[in-house]
Write an enzyme that holds these catalytic residues in place. Structure first.
Site, PDB file in Angstrom:
ATOM      1  N   CYS A   1     -29.500 -35.068  16.063  1.00 51.30           N
ATOM      2  CA  CYS A   1     -30.035 -36.409  15.798  1.00 51.30           C
ATOM      3  C   CYS A   1     -29.578 -37.389  16.870  1.00 51.30           C
ATOM      4  O   CYS A   1     -28.395 -37.468  17.196  1.00 51.30           O
ATOM      5  CB  CYS A   1     -29.561 -36.882  14.424  1.00 51.30           C
TER       6      CYS A   1
ATOM      7  N   ASP B   1     -43.915 -44.547   1.057  1.00 48.91           N
ATOM      8  CA  ASP B   1     -42.729 -45.402   0.972  1.00 48.91           C
ATOM      9  C   ASP B   1     -41.806 -44.771  -0.041  1.00 48.91           C
ATOM     10  O   ASP B   1     -42.261 -44.158  -1.021  1.00 48.91           O
ATOM     11  CB  ASP B   1     -43.089 -46.813   0.491  1.00 48.91           C
TER      12      ASP B   1
ATOM     13  N   HIS C   1     -28.774 -43.347   9.807  1.00 40.89           N
ATOM     14  CA  HIS C   1     -29.024 -41.913  10.010  1.00 40.89           C
ATOM     15  C   HIS C   1     -30.181 -41.400   9.161  1.00 40.89           C
ATOM     16  O   HIS C   1     -31.075 -40.715   9.670  1.00 40.89           O
ATOM     17  CB  HIS C   1     -27.781 -41.065   9.747  1.00 40.89           C
TER      18      HIS C   1
END
Lengths: 392, 392
Positions: free
Chosen positions: A321, A283, A352
């Site tokens: 992407c 994380d 993004h």
């Protein structure tokens, strides 16, 4: 009145199921099964400290590839308060998220956010960073709160030693952390789950950058038999080589059939290096926080989208992407949104950067399955390092 | 490199096509045709001043029902600059929006935002609110900028008289506005469209709350034959009854076969009262700005979601609302997000308030088509007034 049920209609299990599917060197691919669904490892967990990942909607978290969210016990206990989340029927229902949730115990936040703290054998007394009110966390209370939050994976209460800290401090601190871990396990076994689905408990290896302390911490925790093992107290300012060294040291002592969670890590490069060292879960606020600061990760290096170079750059952030931001908007528009202080800038940058992190995890899993992890890692890091920026 | 083409593959028309479909009293249902698609009237236009509607993505604007966006010439000229948008191939491409766009001329912003201004016959000299730099807008330059922005509907440059203003000021100001309107029309006819699709030009009726000046303004503009007519200089602080009175006065003089745009209006109730007085198009920051301030509109009155009453209210914001916020989250969660300062609060509140505005427009159109507008309006306003808050 509730909008939808988050409770699956099957019996809770007693232990977290982790299926190791493949290895390539120490790098692993696996599946963690929870009553709220699966997560494929290596897994990245977006940070939803206060019950929301900043600037992104839950449906968009799913769209970018999120399989598990991280929430924070310290923050949620202080606001909105455990009783509100309990009244909602648990954190999943409260925040409208039906996939797995892991809650950090709050140990790290007490040591980094609260104004005053008094650590004693029984627990830690601290002042809220919100209003200065005094609170006490004990191993038992932290387990009770997380039972009420209903997170799928609960973390033990630990003391996160600062960097640097001398070996004496590390030994004493780790001793306390281990005794707290034992008490957390007892409390966890005594305190039933609240909402009809099972919860798992992870121990946290501490010990600073002191090899002996780390090893003792790992061995003792393993003997307590947790559902998974986190490595805490890294990425707190130590040199990156020491972080990798400590990670490898712990890995050697952790059982292969349990998931390993490297807490608070890190950059795309940190993730790949740690996956290579056998870590399964991560994380970090980096993709979301950096995004909000106009730092965008791409397959060909990081960019500060405020740079004048992008004023009339009508290409996507990252041409490879597939995310909403890259397939619909240009660098010039993103730059304008940041310059103009538009909230949409934060939204698109977050979508993004998280998309890039999940692409990285998917590619890492594929590379491990195909036994080409190291080669893929080297190529990928070479790409990520182009135009490399310093992330402070 | 561009991501997608926003230019439709048909020939530009010479005039804006407005088809009046039905009336109920003075209330009207119609369709405005542009080369970027249709808008059904009565139409609400979300305000995307700087090329983004605050806190909502373009795909979400479509999902809530947006058929036309408003942009602002003053803001876009100053930042990112006309040349950037021209290099992008126009505002549609720059912001990734393929449906119609209307741009305000900037007149209102010069008079409300800029530090210094000097109004002369030729135009207005002003200082940027961003950096203090000096600029000049003339009727001709404002048309040229909007040609380069490529908005589907262009507004003339006007002077927005303050409230209150005496009749002498109103007469003089309106005289200038009418001469500027004439020059705008000439410039518009001389200056070609840039991107292969047609643009329309709207005149703006001014005159403060002085009936005679308003009437002269409307009559003169109609004689110039614009593609549509806006009513400006209202909702600037005058009593609401005077606003309705001026609206009705103008309506009586405007041609039935052209769209009528009431600028900067307003609350849901204002919209319904103005639709009843024959208005077709509206723009206002109220749904988005109020949303960001935790004021949520519902079919049963407005609520301040920060109120402690919602702490454990696990019902949707508006149980009848089909929006993403209402079908996935509770009032308690929204309240928590606002209390915690989470950006998601702004996102969800914006989606909801805009959804309510578009619901209002859809219902209004249906009521007009079924000749029951007045009855529906009275019932709807009674609902909207419950728990009514003051919007400043």
């Amino acid at each position: 009145m509730f909008l939808h049920s988050c409770v699956p209609d099957f019996e809770p299990r007693n232990q977290l199921n982790f299926r190791l599917q493949a290895t390539d060197g120490k790098a692993r691919v696996g599946i963690v099964e929870t009553d709220h669904g699966l997560l494929e490892t290596p897994a990245f967990m977006p940070v939803g400290t206060q019950g929301s990942v900043k600037a992104i909607e839950q449906r968009e978290l799913l769209a970018v590839g999120t399989q598990i969210l991280l929430g924070n016990t310290y923050h949620l206990y202080l606001r909105p308060g455990t009783e509100v989340i309990e009244a909602a029927g648990g954190l999943h229902k409260f925040i409208g998220w039906s996939k797995p949730i892991l809650t950090d115990s709050g140990g790290y936040q007490i040591f980094s956010l609260s104004d005053l703290r008094d650590v004693e054998e029984d627990g830690v007394t601290f002042r809220s960073h919100l209003d200065g009110s005094t609170h006490v966390f004990t191993p038992e209370s932290v387990i009770l709160i997380q039972r009420k939050l209903g997170s799928d994976i609960i973390m033990v209460l630990d003391e996160c030693a600062p960097f640097p800290c001398d070996v004496g401090y590390a030994v004493r601190s780790n001793g306390l952390t281990l005794r707290w871990a034992e008490r957390c396990k007892e409390a966890f076994e005594k305190e039933p789950a609240r909402y009809g689905y099972s919860q798992a408990l992870f121990g946290i290896v501490q010990g600073g950058v002191h090899a002996g302390v780390r090893q003792q911490s790992a061995r003792t925790l393993v003997s307590m038999d947790f559902d998974g093992y986190a490595i805490g107290g890294l990425a707190v300012g130590e040199p990156v080589d020491q972080m990798y060294e400590m990670t490898a040291l712990c890995e050697a002592l952790l059982p292969a059939d349990k998931p390993r969670y490297l807490m608070g890590v890190g950059t795309p490069e940190n993730l790949l290096e740690s996956i290579e060292r056998g870590m399964d879960m991560f994380d970090c606020v980096l993709p979301t926080r950096n995004g909000r600061n106009a730092n965008l990760f791409t397959r060909c290096g990081s960019i500060n989208i405020r740079n004048a170079a992008y004023k009339t750059d009508f290409s996507p952030i990252d041409p490879e992407c597939p995310c909403y931001a890259c397939t619909n908007f240009t660098r010039a528009y993103l730059r304008h949104l940041f310059q103009a202080g538009e909230i949409l800038a934060l939204q698109l940058a977050t979508i993004h950067n998280l998309s890039l992190y999940f692409w990285l995890m998917r590619e890492a899993r594929a590379a491990i399955l195909e036994k080409r992890f190291r080669e893929w890692k080297q190529q990928t890091i070479a790409g990520l390092r182009r135009n490399q920026m310093v992330f402070s």
